[in-house]
Design an enzyme around this catalytic site. Sequence first.
Site, PDB file in Angstrom:
ATOM      1  N   ASP A  89     -31.931  71.531 -24.377  1.00  0.00           N
ATOM      2  CA  ASP A  89     -32.196  72.723 -23.592  1.00  0.00           C
ATOM      3  C   ASP A  89     -32.155  72.317 -22.118  1.00  0.00           C
ATOM      4  OD1 ASP A  89     -34.657  75.451 -23.827  1.00  0.00           O
ATOM      5  OD2 ASP A  89     -32.718  75.270 -22.842  1.00  0.00           O
ATOM      6  N   GLY A  91     -33.939  73.233 -19.359  1.00  0.00           N
ATOM      7  CA  GLY A  91     -35.119  72.991 -18.530  1.00  0.00           C
ATOM      8  C   GLY A  91     -35.757  74.216 -17.929  1.00  0.00           C
ATOM      9  N   ASP A 263     -33.866  76.893 -33.315  1.00  0.00           N
ATOM     10  CA  ASP A 263     -34.781  75.769 -33.080  1.00  0.00           C
ATOM     11  C   ASP A 263     -36.174  76.352 -32.917  1.00  0.00           C
ATOM     12  OD1 ASP A 263     -34.531  76.588 -30.033  1.00  0.00           O
ATOM     13  OD2 ASP A 263     -36.198  75.157 -30.198  1.00  0.00           O
ATOM     14  N   HIS A 332     -43.053  67.547 -44.711  1.00  0.00           N
ATOM     15  CA  HIS A 332     -42.977  68.626 -45.708  1.00  0.00           C
ATOM     16  C   HIS A 332     -42.447  69.917 -45.079  1.00  0.00           C
ATOM     17  CE1 HIS A 332     -44.092  71.633 -48.650  1.00  0.00           C
ATOM     18  NE2 HIS A 332     -44.624  72.300 -47.635  1.00  0.00           N
TER      19      HIS A 332
HETATM   20  N1  LIG Z   1     -32.968  77.798 -21.691  1.00  0.00           N
HETATM   21  C1  LIG Z   1     -33.719  78.660 -22.419  1.00  0.00           C
HETATM   22  N2  LIG Z   1     -34.560  78.180 -23.354  1.00  0.00           N
HETATM   23  C2  LIG Z   1     -35.336  79.054 -24.074  1.00  0.00           C
HETATM   24  C3  LIG Z   1     -36.255  78.537 -25.008  1.00  0.00           C
HETATM   25  C4  LIG Z   1     -37.074  79.432 -25.702  1.00  0.00           C
HETATM   26  N3  LIG Z   1     -38.088  79.207 -26.600  1.00  0.00           N
HETATM   27  C5  LIG Z   1     -38.556  80.430 -26.885  1.00  0.00           C
HETATM   28  N4  LIG Z   1     -39.600  80.678 -27.680  1.00  0.00           N
HETATM   29  C6  LIG Z   1     -40.457  79.595 -28.180  1.00  0.00           C
HETATM   30  C7  LIG Z   1     -41.545  80.334 -28.849  1.00  0.00           C
HETATM   31  C8  LIG Z   1     -42.597  79.441 -29.375  1.00  0.00           C
HETATM   32  C9  LIG Z   1     -43.437  78.743 -28.501  1.00  0.00           C
HETATM   33  C10 LIG Z   1     -44.485  77.965 -29.040  1.00  0.00           C
HETATM   34  C11 LIG Z   1     -44.661  77.929 -30.424  1.00  0.00           C
HETATM   35  C12 LIG Z   1     -45.789  77.138 -31.018  1.00  0.00           C
HETATM   36  O1  LIG Z   1     -46.553  76.517 -30.229  1.00  0.00           O
HETATM   37  O2  LIG Z   1     -45.906  77.149 -32.283  1.00  0.00           O
HETATM   38  C13 LIG Z   1     -43.802  78.628 -31.271  1.00  0.00           C
HETATM   39  C14 LIG Z   1     -42.773  79.399 -30.745  1.00  0.00           C
HETATM   40  N5  LIG Z   1     -37.872  81.440 -26.262  1.00  0.00           N
HETATM   41  C15 LIG Z   1     -36.950  80.822 -25.490  1.00  0.00           C
HETATM   42  C16 LIG Z   1     -36.029  81.346 -24.585  1.00  0.00           C
HETATM   43  C17 LIG Z   1     -35.236  80.444 -23.857  1.00  0.00           C
HETATM   44  C18 LIG Z   1     -34.301  80.919 -22.851  1.00  0.00           C
HETATM   45  O3  LIG Z   1     -34.168  82.131 -22.593  1.00  0.00           O
HETATM   46  N6  LIG Z   1     -33.591  80.002 -22.158  1.00  0.00           N
END
Ligand SMILES: Nc1nc2cc3nc(NCCc4ccc(C(=O)O)cc4)[nH]c3cc2c(=O)[nH]1
Length: 369
Positions: A89, A91, A263, A332
Amino acid sequence: MTWVPEATCGMARAGHLHTRHGTVPTPTFMPVGTVGTVKGMTMDAVRSTGAGIVLGNTYHLMLRPTADRVQKLGGLHRMMDWPGPILTDSGGFQVMSLGALRKLDEDGVTFRSHIDGSKHRLTPEISTDIQFKLDATITMAFDECPALPATPEALRKSMEMSMRWAARSREAFVAREGYGQFGIVQGGTERDLREYSIKALTEIGFEGYAIGGLAVGEGQELMFSTLDFTTPMLPQDKARYLMGVGTPDDLLGAVMRGVDMFDCVMPSRAGRTARAYTERGAINLRNARFAEDTRPLTPHDDTPVAGRYSRAYLHHLFRANEMLGPMLLTWHNLAYYQRLMRQIRAAIVDGTLDALAVKLRKDWAKGDW
Ligand SMILES: Nc1nc2cc3nc(NCCc4ccc(C(=O)O)cc4)[nH]c3cc2c(=O)[nH]1
């Protein structure tokens, strides 16, 4: 890198990602290896779950051990002993969610490290160069992921800047056989903004397209309704990657709406907090009801975990705060996510995805054995 379709079932697709570091069947779930490790797992264990591609993070690796050091150590693949493809990703999202005190301007973002407060800068060029030094198989464009809820005007401004940053990211990308760069669609839950973003990205041209700006608290219904009008506007012959998603039910619903790659930290984060994912939903192994439960986590599990360790033993390990608890449960959970993706993929190929979806949702709702 290229994505080659193999079969479709409704909006769902099965195919293969062909990359410099190997071929991965899709739909695929990428375990999160934030700082060059899938927490608590050796990469042999990750491979044993059936994972084909893992995720790394520019934000974390630029802070520690730094991109220059990873490059000196031979790149991420050699450093973490993972010969398969790695997607990193870019950043922006991590700066918004982790970096303290950040200043955003048209050129990029200045932020302080959440580790030691040191000052850092990310721009489309710097992020793309860092991912080159990491030797990422798939590089993500540098974007801004706006927090929801946001007004349509704020979403438009943010998306338009991300599209300018996408062009600069593409300009900075070093094209190599078997490598690729993905553009990231933004626009919140607004159809017209998503359409504008897809048009801008497909005019630039990328090897794949991510759907960003979701899984930021909008909830599953709004996420799915946004996918309903977004994936049909994406190129049919390129991979689609929904960032940060999700629960097993999220994965099923998003695959059925045309998504190929995922992911999420959930299965590994849950593994560290005693939360086990199974075919009957999730259970918390700290619960006293497991203290003398000699059954395996799930009768269907083919990992070295469920076949060998009882729920009572895992309960004991978590109560005793032993390292082996999070290690075994992460193993798991990641194996469960991979088995689920294999089941979904097989159903797409033989045209039985709707029937599988009914069965999965019924079993998840049944609750523990
Ligand atoms: N460059 C880029 N990267 C992203 C990563 C992301 N990750 C998410 N969601 C993660 C949600 C998330 C966060 C924490 C946990 C947990 O602690 O369990 C689970 C799910 N939305 C996202 C949106 C973007 C995006 O627009 N642009």
